[in-house]
Design a protein around this motif. Structure first.
Motif, PDB file in Angstrom:
ATOM      1  N   THR A  10      46.048  -7.412   2.407  1.00  0.00           N
ATOM      2  CA  THR A  10      46.807  -9.152   3.210  1.00  0.00           C
ATOM      3  C   THR A  10      48.037  -8.368   4.434  1.00  0.00           C
ATOM      4  OG1 THR A  10      47.354 -10.220   1.231  1.00  0.00           O
ATOM      5  CG2 THR A  10      48.816 -10.233   2.587  1.00  0.00           C
ATOM      6  N   PRO A  11      47.722  -8.352   5.981  1.00  0.00           N
ATOM      7  CA  PRO A  11      48.804  -8.313   6.286  1.00  0.00           C
ATOM      8  C   PRO A  11      50.351  -8.026   6.313  1.00  0.00           C
ATOM      9  CG  PRO A  11      47.103  -9.362   7.084  1.00  0.00           C
ATOM     10  CD  PRO A  11      46.729  -9.526   6.121  1.00  0.00           C
ATOM     11  N   ILE A  12      50.632  -7.490   6.717  1.00  0.00           N
ATOM     12  CA  ILE A  12      52.375  -7.412   6.819  1.00  0.00           C
ATOM     13  C   ILE A  12      52.786  -6.979   8.011  1.00  0.00           C
ATOM     14  CG2 ILE A  12      54.757  -6.258   5.678  1.00  0.00           C
ATOM     15  CD1 ILE A  12      53.128  -4.722   3.250  1.00  0.00           C
ATOM     16  N   ASP A  13      52.558  -6.727   8.870  1.00  0.00           N
ATOM     17  CA  ASP A  13      52.779  -6.648  10.318  1.00  0.00           C
ATOM     18  C   ASP A  13      52.013  -6.385  11.029  1.00  0.00           C
ATOM     19  OD1 ASP A  13      53.819  -5.073  12.899  1.00  0.00           O
ATOM     20  OD2 ASP A  13      55.741  -4.292  11.809  1.00  0.00           O
ATOM     21  N   GLU A  14      51.862  -7.704  12.026  1.00  0.00           N
ATOM     22  CA  GLU A  14      50.004  -7.418  12.896  1.00  0.00           C
ATOM     23  C   GLU A  14      50.342  -5.650  13.912  1.00  0.00           C
ATOM     24  OE1 GLU A  14      47.281  -8.779  12.280  1.00  0.00           O
ATOM     25  OE2 GLU A  14      47.903 -10.596  10.669  1.00  0.00           O
ATOM     26  N   ALA A  15      51.224  -5.685  14.376  1.00  0.00           N
ATOM     27  CA  ALA A  15      51.135  -4.916  15.697  1.00  0.00           C
ATOM     28  C   ALA A  15      50.958  -3.193  14.280  1.00  0.00           C
ATOM     29  CB  ALA A  15      52.204  -4.626  16.048  1.00  0.00           C
ATOM     30  N   LYS A  16      51.558  -2.850  13.688  1.00  0.00           N
ATOM     31  CA  LYS A  16      51.186  -2.255  13.273  1.00  0.00           C
ATOM     32  C   LYS A  16      49.751  -2.233  12.705  1.00  0.00           C
ATOM     33  CE  LYS A  16      55.808  -0.194  11.608  1.00  0.00           C
ATOM     34  NZ  LYS A  16      56.761  -0.213  10.425  1.00  0.00           N
ATOM     35  N   LEU A  17      48.884  -3.120  11.880  1.00  0.00           N
ATOM     36  CA  LEU A  17      47.297  -3.358  11.218  1.00  0.00           C
ATOM     37  C   LEU A  17      47.435  -2.697  12.500  1.00  0.00           C
ATOM     38  CD1 LEU A  17      45.557  -3.757   8.791  1.00  0.00           C
ATOM     39  CD2 LEU A  17      46.411  -6.345   9.700  1.00  0.00           C
ATOM     40  N   ALA A  18      46.653  -3.426  13.465  1.00  0.00           N
ATOM     41  CA  ALA A  18      46.196  -3.102  14.207  1.00  0.00           C
ATOM     42  C   ALA A  18      46.264  -1.405  14.597  1.00  0.00           C
ATOM     43  CB  ALA A  18      46.482  -3.499  16.391  1.00  0.00           C
ATOM     44  N   GLU A  19      47.590  -0.508  14.945  1.00  0.00           N
ATOM     45  CA  GLU A  19      47.092   0.944  14.977  1.00  0.00           C
ATOM     46  C   GLU A  19      46.855   1.505  13.840  1.00  0.00           C
ATOM     47  OE1 GLU A  19      51.022   3.726  15.144  1.00  0.00           O
ATOM     48  OE2 GLU A  19      51.392   1.861  15.253  1.00  0.00           O
ATOM     49  N   TYR A  20      47.363   0.485  12.641  1.00  0.00           N
ATOM     50  CA  TYR A  20      46.398   1.770  11.027  1.00  0.00           C
ATOM     51  C   TYR A  20      44.572   1.254  11.677  1.00  0.00           C
ATOM     52  CZ  TYR A  20      44.221   2.382   6.861  1.00  0.00           C
ATOM     53  OH  TYR A  20      43.334   2.417   5.667  1.00  0.00           O
ATOM     54  N   SER A  21      44.337  -0.005  12.163  1.00  0.00           N
ATOM     55  CA  SER A  21      43.261  -0.560  11.900  1.00  0.00           C
ATOM     56  C   SER A  21      42.719   1.265  13.192  1.00  0.00           C
ATOM     57  CB  SER A  21      42.590  -1.100  11.857  1.00  0.00           C
ATOM     58  OG  SER A  21      43.133  -2.347  11.083  1.00  0.00           O
ATOM     59  N   ALA A  22      43.234   0.744  13.991  1.00  0.00           N
ATOM     60  CA  ALA A  22      42.259   1.830  15.114  1.00  0.00           C
ATOM     61  C   ALA A  22      42.267   3.863  14.383  1.00  0.00           C
ATOM     62  CB  ALA A  22      42.828   1.722  16.315  1.00  0.00           C
ATOM     63  N   LYS A  23      43.153   3.981  14.035  1.00  0.00           N
ATOM     64  CA  LYS A  23      43.141   4.847  13.554  1.00  0.00           C
ATOM     65  C   LYS A  23      42.612   5.526  12.200  1.00  0.00           C
ATOM     66  CE  LYS A  23      47.793   6.602  15.013  1.00  0.00           C
ATOM     67  NZ  LYS A  23      49.200   7.215  14.836  1.00  0.00           N
ATOM     68  N   ALA A  24      43.168   4.779  11.215  1.00  0.00           N
ATOM     69  CA  ALA A  24      41.883   4.672  10.129  1.00  0.00           C
ATOM     70  C   ALA A  24      40.351   4.223  10.796  1.00  0.00           C
ATOM     71  CB  ALA A  24      42.178   4.044   9.055  1.00  0.00           C
ATOM     72  N   LEU A  25      39.494   3.424  11.228  1.00  0.00           N
ATOM     73  CA  LEU A  25      38.296   4.009  12.120  1.00  0.00           C
ATOM     74  C   LEU A  25      38.380   5.237  12.540  1.00  0.00           C
ATOM     75  CD1 LEU A  25      38.261   0.291  13.590  1.00  0.00           C
ATOM     76  CD2 LEU A  25      36.828   1.536  11.417  1.00  0.00           C
ATOM     77  N   ALA A  26      38.708   5.649  13.234  1.00  0.00           N
ATOM     78  CA  ALA A  26      38.311   7.302  13.909  1.00  0.00           C
ATOM     79  C   ALA A  26      38.329   8.303  12.496  1.00  0.00           C
ATOM     80  CB  ALA A  26      39.512   7.599  13.949  1.00  0.00           C
ATOM     81  N   THR A  27      38.188   8.239  11.245  1.00  0.00           N
ATOM     82  CA  THR A  27      38.720   9.239  10.512  1.00  0.00           C
ATOM     83  C   THR A  27      38.097   8.847   9.734  1.00  0.00           C
ATOM     84  OG1 THR A  27      39.850   7.732   8.888  1.00  0.00           O
ATOM     85  CG2 THR A  27      41.067   9.281  10.086  1.00  0.00           C
ATOM     86  N   VAL A  28      36.924   7.353   9.925  1.00  0.00           N
ATOM     87  CA  VAL A  28      36.017   6.782   8.850  1.00  0.00           C
ATOM     88  C   VAL A  28      34.354   7.362   9.554  1.00  0.00           C
ATOM     89  CG1 VAL A  28      34.498   4.951   8.627  1.00  0.00           C
ATOM     90  CG2 VAL A  28      36.822   5.072   7.987  1.00  0.00           C
ATOM     91  N   ALA A  29      34.428   7.091  10.133  1.00  0.00           N
ATOM     92  CA  ALA A  29      33.576   7.341  11.837  1.00  0.00           C
ATOM     93  C   ALA A  29      33.350   9.100  11.285  1.00  0.00           C
ATOM     94  CB  ALA A  29      33.497   7.659  13.056  1.00  0.00           C
ATOM     95  N   ASP A  30      34.399  10.800  11.420  1.00  0.00           N
ATOM     96  CA  ASP A  30      34.390  11.494  10.871  1.00  0.00           C
ATOM     97  C   ASP A  30      33.767  12.065  10.105  1.00  0.00           C
ATOM     98  OD1 ASP A  30      35.987  11.832  13.552  1.00  0.00           O
ATOM     99  OD2 ASP A  30      37.701  12.249  12.618  1.00  0.00           O
ATOM    100  N   HIS A  31      33.956  10.985   9.150  1.00  0.00           N
ATOM    101  CA  HIS A  31      33.188  11.340   7.660  1.00  0.00           C
ATOM    102  C   HIS A  31      31.676  10.825   7.495  1.00  0.00           C
ATOM    103  CE1 HIS A  31      37.524  13.000   6.917  1.00  0.00           C
ATOM    104  NE2 HIS A  31      36.627  14.127   5.969  1.00  0.00           N
ATOM    105  N   GLY A  32      31.484  10.420   8.628  1.00  0.00           N
ATOM    106  CA  GLY A  32      29.869   9.572   8.877  1.00  0.00           C
ATOM    107  C   GLY A  32      29.675   8.119   7.476  1.00  0.00           C
ATOM    108  N   GLY A  33      31.222   7.593   8.143  1.00  0.00           N
ATOM    109  CA  GLY A  33      31.201   6.333   7.856  1.00  0.00           C
ATOM    110  C   GLY A  33      31.036   5.406   8.514  1.00  0.00           C
TER     111      GLY A  33
END
Length: 92
Positions: A10-33
């Motif tokens: 459940t989102p708390i802060d949409e701007a921070k969610l966008a920042e988190y999502s971009a950064k987290a997706l990069a880490t997923v890809a780095d681990h073959g996800g």
């Protein structure tokens, strides 16, 4: 055997969610996800305290655990907490 990481959030802060999502997706890809699906939840039974869901596929359970325990992903914990309330699970 493939493993899946399942997020409920459940989102708390949409701007921070966008920042988190971009950064987290990069880490997923780095681990073959890779993302399988992301979107709003539609509860079918007993409801849910969360509004959104996401599923990520990894080659196996070890890769999913390595991703979750990686320094790159762990460094996002504070931002994740500011961005959303969530529950994360590994299936497989």
């Amino acid at each position: 055997m493939a493993a899946f990481v399942v997020f409920y959030s459940t989102p708390i802060d949409e701007a921070k969610l966008a920042e988190y999502s971009a950064k987290a997706l990069a880490t997923v890809a780095d681990h073959g996800g890779s993302p399988v699906i992301l979107g709003p939840l539609h509860p079918l039974h007993d409801g849910t305290p969360y509004q959104r869901g996401a599923i990520f596929s990894f080659p196996d359970r070890a890769a999913a655990i390595d991703w979750h325990e990686s320094e790159a992903y762990r460094s996002l914990a504070e931002l994740r907490g500011e961005a959303m309330q969530c529950s994360i699970h590994i299936v497989g």
